[in-house]
Design an enzyme around this catalytic site. Structure first.
Site, PDB file in Angstrom:
ATOM      1  N   LYS A 296      -5.826  -2.950   6.359  1.00 50.28           N
ATOM      2  CA  LYS A 296      -4.401  -3.214   6.132  1.00 50.28           C
ATOM      3  C   LYS A 296      -4.256  -4.368   5.126  1.00 50.28           C
ATOM      4  CE  LYS A 296      -2.868   0.014   8.687  1.00 50.28           C
ATOM      5  NZ  LYS A 296      -2.168   1.132   8.059  1.00 50.28           N
TER       6      LYS A 296
ATOM      7  N   GLN B 192       0.413   7.455   4.760  1.00 51.27           N
ATOM      8  CA  GLN B 192       0.495   7.231   3.317  1.00 51.27           C
ATOM      9  C   GLN B 192      -0.271   8.315   2.566  1.00 51.27           C
ATOM     10  OE1 GLN B 192      -0.900   3.240   2.645  1.00 51.27           O
ATOM     11  NE2 GLN B 192       0.834   2.314   3.693  1.00 51.27           N
TER      12      GLN B 192
ATOM     13  N   SER C 268      -3.528   8.742   8.384  1.00 44.72           N
ATOM     14  CA  SER C 268      -2.756   7.905   7.467  1.00 44.72           C
ATOM     15  C   SER C 268      -1.528   8.651   6.948  1.00 44.72           C
ATOM     16  CB  SER C 268      -3.618   7.467   6.280  1.00 44.72           C
ATOM     17  OG  SER C 268      -2.788   6.954   5.253  1.00 44.72           O
TER      18      SER C 268
ATOM     19  N   GLY D 101       0.827  -1.210   0.000  1.00 42.72           N
ATOM     20  CA  GLY D 101       0.000   0.000   0.000  1.00 42.72           C
ATOM     21  C   GLY D 101       0.858   1.254   0.000  1.00 42.72           C
TER      22      GLY D 101
ATOM     23  N   ASP E 152       1.018  -0.830  13.020  1.00 46.26           N
ATOM     24  CA  ASP E 152       1.383  -2.141  12.459  1.00 46.26           C
ATOM     25  C   ASP E 152       1.685  -3.181  13.538  1.00 46.26           C
ATOM     26  OD1 ASP E 152       1.061  -1.188   9.882  1.00 46.26           O
ATOM     27  OD2 ASP E 152       3.145  -0.552   9.711  1.00 46.26           O
TER      28      ASP E 152
ATOM     29  N   ARG F 246       2.326  -9.551   8.750  1.00 43.52           N
ATOM     30  CA  ARG F 246       2.383  -9.277  10.191  1.00 43.52           C
ATOM     31  C   ARG F 246       1.513 -10.253  10.994  1.00 43.52           C
ATOM     32  NH1 ARG F 246       5.899  -5.151  10.017  1.00 43.52           N
ATOM     33  NH2 ARG F 246       5.480  -3.529   8.494  1.00 43.52           N
TER      34      ARG F 246
HETATM   35  C1  S3P Z   1       3.058   3.590   6.327  1.00 48.98           C
HETATM   36  C2  S3P Z   1       1.933   4.067   6.941  1.00 48.98           C
HETATM   37  C3  S3P Z   1       0.963   3.195   7.628  1.00 48.98           C
HETATM   38  C4  S3P Z   1       1.542   1.817   7.924  1.00 48.98           C
HETATM   39  C5  S3P Z   1       2.281   1.246   6.755  1.00 48.98           C
HETATM   40  C6  S3P Z   1       3.419   2.160   6.342  1.00 48.98           C
HETATM   41  C7  S3P Z   1       3.950   4.553   5.635  1.00 48.98           C
HETATM   42  O1  S3P Z   1      -0.161   3.022   6.781  1.00 48.98           O
HETATM   43  O2  S3P Z   1       0.514   0.947   8.323  1.00 48.98           O
HETATM   44  O3  S3P Z   1       2.805  -0.017   7.058  1.00 48.98           O
HETATM   45  O4  S3P Z   1       5.101   4.189   5.305  1.00 48.98           O
HETATM   46  O5  S3P Z   1       3.536   5.701   5.423  1.00 48.98           O
HETATM   47  P1  S3P Z   1      -1.394   4.076   6.771  1.00 48.98           P
HETATM   48  O6  S3P Z   1      -0.929   5.326   6.134  1.00 48.98           O
HETATM   49  O7  S3P Z   1      -2.459   3.395   5.958  1.00 48.98           O
HETATM   50  O8  S3P Z   1      -1.793   4.243   8.196  1.00 48.98           O
END
Ligand code: S3P
Length: 480
Positions: free
Chosen positions: A390, A213, A211, A139, A363, A437
């Site tokens: 997730k 991301q 988030s 993701g 996570d 995980r």
């Molecule tokens: C991450 C953000 C998290 C995390 C993922 C890595 C990142 O996700 O769960 O493993 O590197 O920005 P979310 O943005 O969906 O919370």
């Protein structure tokens, strides 16, 4: 499954050279196209594994580089002018897929000796790829790269495995579309073709979900926009994008207004290639740390781990449970705080983990739930809505795995309560749903349960932590 294989040759200075484009990861099929169960492994054959009670775990070791920082180093290297050299890059499938993606976009990433080298093309300088970008299970790779594509006049096909093609992309496509990104198909899950533009509109956007991301995708797109782009977050999420963008020369400021982080990036940015050292991943270290807490007599030190406070919620929680967890030799490396984490076996008690802590340990809930099963009393974890989207529905998968191993747990809305009584029967098989995980959390639980714990597949562990089994065995863990 096997580790990513690479075609190697030798560079002019005699160093070993690996090109990301040549690294083979297993073929990935879109949902339904193979006719198999939609959550079956994209790898050839599922590989089950059992863990069982073992003697004390002991030793000092390092875990591979942080996954979040590794993705960002490759992406910002591609968007920078000049060369970026990355030491300690995580060589796991998720990150290798990002290395392949930047290579296909015209910024070659290759390994020379022990360093990954990215030849950047400057903000806005990437080109139309000759093939679809396949992000596998990741993701982070997908969503960050949507922010990159948004700022380029190119059309890119994005795809992934059976887990990724189910995950919500609306959360990132919504704000990126308001900046100028277009989707060719009328849908919001992968596989998807996205079309960027050289003329993005800056936005002010309050995140509806915590988030990193989504925040990062918007800030990355903001690098290309004409003006300032601001992301507002109610709950602080990991801030590696902000830190690393500053390090690469972008103007990024974080202001707290009304208790919310307002993160602003200047558009029409110029990034300059830098040297990056990636610290150890605290989310991978979590499995070693939790195993040491659970197995009597253990004393384990994990050296050089990232301890940025947006990532250390698990360690705070373990201490509150009575865990003997110490951060030693705190220092800074490449703009991030790191430390050596020493963990010794401890008797644990149940605690309440507040919802506000969720982003800093998002996570780590599956492995915390497995640890909580050994604690005396209830451990209540609030605010877990994001766990449902997730790599699998981690709330459901964790609860089912606990139940299969004789642990009482209840899910009430977005809350998980694990009713610990100091002992775990084990003896069950856990459905992993393509989720690395979930697999590693329950393999950790089996090291201290009465009967072995089996997980139905371990191939996907290679997406984030290919060295998991080898490192655990070095400490004294037993698997079959
Ligand atoms: C991450 C953000 C998290 C995390 C993922 C890595 C990142 O996700 O769960 O493993 O590197 O920005 P979310 O943005 O969906 O919370």
């Amino acid at each position: 499954m096997s580790r990513p294989k690479a075609v190697a040759d030798v560079d002019s200075r005699g160093g070993r050279r690996l090109n990301a484009a040549h690294i083979e990861t297993p073929a990935v099929s879109a949902v339904g196209s193979s006719g198999s169960h939609p959550l079956s492994s994209p790898h050839s054959t599922p590989r089950p594994l059992s863990s069982s009670r073992c003697g004390p775990l002991a030793g000092t070791l390092r875990v591979p580089g942080d996954k979040s920082i590794s993705h960002r180093a490759l992406i910002f290297g591609a968007l920078a002018t000049g060369v970026t050299r990355i030491r300690g890059l995580l060589e796991a499938e998720d990150v290798v897929n990002t290395a392949k993606a930047v290579t296909l976009l015209g910024a070659p990433a290759e390994k020379i000796g022990d360093t990954w080298v990215v030849k950047g093309r400057g903000v806005g300088g990437l080109r139309q790829p000759g093939a679809a970008l396949d992000f596998g299970n990741s993701g982070t790779g997908t969503r960050l790269m949507m922010g990159v594509v948004a700022g380029h006049p190119i059309e890119v096909r994005m795809t992934g495995d059976a887990s990724l093609t189910r995950r919500p992309m609306r959360r990132v496509l919504g704000p990126l579309k308001s900046m100028g990104l277009a989707t060719v198909e009328d849908k919001e899950t992968l596989p998807l073709t996205v079309r960027g533009t050289g003329q993005l509109v800056p936005i002010v956007y309050e995140l509806p979900v915590p988030s990193a991301q989504v925040k990062s995708a918007i800030l990355i797109a903001g690098l290309h926009a004409a003006g300032e782009t601001t992301v507002i977050e109610t709950e602080a999420t990991r801030d590696h994008t902000e830190r690393m963008l500053r390090y690469f020369g972008a103007e990024v400021r974080t202001e707290v207004k009304g208790g919310k982080n307002n993160i602003t990036v200047e558009g029409e940015a110029e990034l300059t290639g830098r040297d990056v050292t990636v610290p150890g991943d605290p989310s991978s270290a979590a499995f070693l740390a939790c195993a040491a807490l659970l197995v009597p007599g253990s004393d384990v030190t994990i050296a050089g781990v990232l301890v940025n406070e947006t990532r250390t919620g698990l360690y705070t929680t373990l201490e509150e449970m009575g865990g003997d967890v110490t951060f030693l030799n705190a220092r800074e490396e490449g703009g991030e705080p790191i430390a050596d984490i020493r963990v010794r076996h401890s008797r644990l008690k149940g605690v309440t983990v507040p919802a506000q802590r969720a982003p800093s340990m998002i996570d780590e809930y599956p492995v915390l739930a497995c640890v909580a099963a050994f604690a005396e009393g209830d451990t209540r974890m609030d605010g877990l809505a994001e766990l449902k989207v997730k790599e699998s529905d981690r709330l459901a998968a964790t609860a089912a795995g606990l139940a299969a191993n004789g642990v009482k747990a209840t899910v009430e809305g977005d809350t998980l309560v694990v009713h610990g009584n100091g002992e775990v029967p084990g003896g069950g098989t856990v459905a992993t749903h393509l989720d690395h995980r979930i697999a590693m959390a329950f393999l950790t639980m089996g090291l201290a349960s009465e009967k072995p714990v089996t997980v139905d597949d371990t191939t996907m562990i290679a997406t984030s932590f290919p060295e998991f089994r080898g490192l655990m065995e070095k400490l004294g863990a037993r698997y079959r």
